[in-house]
Write a protein that holds these residues in place. Sequence first.
Motif, mmCIF file in Angstrom:
data_model
loop_
_atom_site.group_PDB
_atom_site.id
_atom_site.type_symbol
_atom_site.label_atom_id
_atom_site.label_comp_id
_atom_site.label_asym_id
_atom_site.label_seq_id
_atom_site.Cartn_x
_atom_site.Cartn_y
_atom_site.Cartn_z
ATOM 1 N N PRO A 1 0.812 -1.224 0.000
ATOM 2 C CA PRO A 1 0.000 0.000 0.000
ATOM 3 C C PRO A 1 0.838 1.263 0.000
ATOM 4 O O PRO A 1 0.529 2.227 -0.686
ATOM 5 N N HIS B 1 0.869 4.004 -2.943
ATOM 6 C CA HIS B 1 0.505 5.388 -2.614
ATOM 7 C C HIS B 1 1.571 6.353 -3.113
ATOM 8 O O HIS B 1 1.268 7.373 -3.734
ATOM 9 N N LEU C 1 -5.131 8.087 4.125
ATOM 10 C CA LEU C 1 -4.499 6.909 3.529
ATOM 11 C C LEU C 1 -3.469 6.300 4.478
ATOM 12 O O LEU C 1 -3.358 5.076 4.585
ATOM 13 N N ILE D 1 -5.220 4.299 7.132
ATOM 14 C CA ILE D 1 -5.655 2.987 6.638
ATOM 15 C C ILE D 1 -4.483 2.012 6.614
ATOM 16 O O ILE D 1 -4.602 0.844 6.999
ATOM 17 N N THR D 2 -3.311 2.477 6.160
ATOM 18 C CA THR D 2 -2.132 1.612 6.102
ATOM 19 C C THR D 2 -1.726 1.143 7.497
ATOM 20 O O THR D 2 -1.462 -0.045 7.723
ATOM 21 N N ASN E 1 -4.227 -1.341 8.833
ATOM 22 C CA ASN E 1 -4.058 -2.644 8.196
ATOM 23 C C ASN E 1 -2.927 -3.428 8.865
ATOM 24 O O ASN E 1 -3.053 -4.623 9.139
ATOM 25 N N ARG F 1 -10.019 1.751 1.288
ATOM 26 C CA ARG F 1 -8.747 2.225 0.749
ATOM 27 C C ARG F 1 -8.913 2.638 -0.712
ATOM 28 O O ARG F 1 -8.391 3.655 -1.157
ATOM 29 N N SER G 1 -8.259 6.354 -1.979
ATOM 30 C CA SER G 1 -7.193 6.502 -2.971
ATOM 31 C C SER G 1 -7.711 7.187 -4.222
ATOM 32 O O SER G 1 -7.063 8.071 -4.786
#
Length: 642
Positions: free
Chosen positions: A8, A12, A226, A229-230, A233, A284, A288
């Motif tokens: 990810p 990104h 973002l 989210i990473t 995760n 995501r 994104s």
Amino acid sequence: MTAQLVSPRAAHARNLRENEEAVECSLCLKNFTKPKILPCFHSFCLKCLQDYVETNAHNQKFACPLCACECVIPSSGVDELQTNFYIKAAQTKLKIAANSPCEVCDDGSRAERSCIECEQNLCTNCSRGHLKMKSSRDHHLVSLTEKSHAGEGQVTSKSFCEKHKGDELSFYCRKCSVPICLRCKVTVHEQHTTEDLADVAAEIRVLLMDMLKGAQGMLPKFHSHLNDITFYNDHLEKEREKLKDEIISQTKKLHEKVDDLCRKMMADVEDEYCVEVARLGTRRHMISDRTTSFSTQLHSANQVVCYGSDADIAWNRDNLAEQLQKMASLVTPSDMIHLKMDFIPSDDVTSAGVGDLIGALKKIRDPTENFKVEEFSAFSVDNSFKAVNSVCPADDGSAWIALGWTADAHLFYRHGVKVKTQVVSRTIDCIGRDGETLIMSSNEQKVVGKPGPGFNLDDFATFPGYNPRGLAVTPNGDVLICLAQSAAFQDYRPNHRNKVVRLNSAGKMINEYGADGKLFMYPLRVAVNVNGDICVSDCRKQKVIIVKKTGELKTEYNGSPGEEERRFEPRGIACDARGHIFVADGAGHAIHMLDHTGRFMRHVVTEDQGLFGPYSVAVDRDDYLWVGCRDADIKVYKLNWT
């Protein structure tokens, strides 16, 4: 060929680099060819935009492919949209070697500019002459050296008066808010307050630059989402392994009789995290896409504000200011909803019952994400009174539709425009899709097949003594098929052994579910959830039956709580990428939404919203819910998740 996995963070970072350069079209992912810029600042190749508009335009309007901003199609077509000379300028500079000579004069002067229209390199003197010639005075010259100061951009062009064709726009009328030429100034606008166009453009640029800075402040917020989210995760992965380790450590203290409880609990952990990771992936993708859209908007806006001609800036002041104000006040996505799970070991493994020996999993899932349903379109497939037996979405906003055991397969876009009708060699009950290949069940002919040349149904599998009804294709290409010993559920008999079978992609039997006749009465439709569970609507048993891939019964759902007295008639069934299960209740005139465990969450749409007799249901990859009803009616709803 195995696809290469990209982390990810790497994806990104790559997206950000691509957005900053803005050299690729977002539709074809290639270098821009004849780039056109939309009012929202997004740019696309002319051919890509023409193909997109041809498919998605409605009432002479279309939505931007990146941000969905509504754009009006010019009277003479997409070709009339404004050319993005800033992208063409960047492409021109990349193609020209350093210290290239002027291609017009013969004195060896160094080229300082290049004409985009003529594709010629020009020195300073030739550049001035080029913009004075009648045939090329409105051409765009790109600087081959760095700009010297704000307002002297990399693209130079002149704008001329529409009334006095040969006169350059050099003044600005304050009263009329328009650029004018000298002759207009001394005639029509003689009594008006006028100023030098360059001075007014500089003033407007200062205002727009402040607004641009406000819009730029939104981009870090998208990047922050973002990153969240990473990190979440990564946290999920660590917590999943931690929970597994705790469960295994505790079970080592217990007797062999509890091994089965351990396996079930481990599967429960995997089940919950599988659904959560699927939901996280969907979010995501959404964030994104929004980040990519906003970043390219900023890039194009910066080019327009910094490098646009004085006349363009003056003409488009209000539009530019309005768009930048919208960008600066854009609402960022709401905070994520998190799953929390804990393992609580048993304190006393000596006196506890077998079911309590290990302990228990504590699941805390936040309330449902903000969820809104909007009706998108409603249309009829034809003028018949047949029910819509099956809806099978494609990847381009269209769906294949089958009506009440006919041999016609209809392809419609979600806004109701019909693409075509294919006559199949056999009657159709249900349509599924394996990649780009369709697969269909024929109840009357007792066969499941795939359309070949001429849309003749080539046999995939036959079932002597059984009528194939609903079908679904799993992510690995297996095919699940509902089999019944009678053509209609009203003809079911207690001695029937109706079942669901799993075949591989070659049509070979892998497994049977409910072959003893105890699990199902009349399995009508089937769907596969993100965690691999098999979800079956049994309209005779009046239940939704959820079975694990191994064949173990997981749960049964017999209607929404508090409405036990109301008849529940599950017909169509579908699953989305977040693990939700959608059920078409033909008797209750409603679409039920269940979570991945089969627990009722809410009614998505009911009779109060105009729904009548739903027979089939499907969810496409863009979160549009398709509902097929009686009388050949289709209703499409947008599921908005935030």
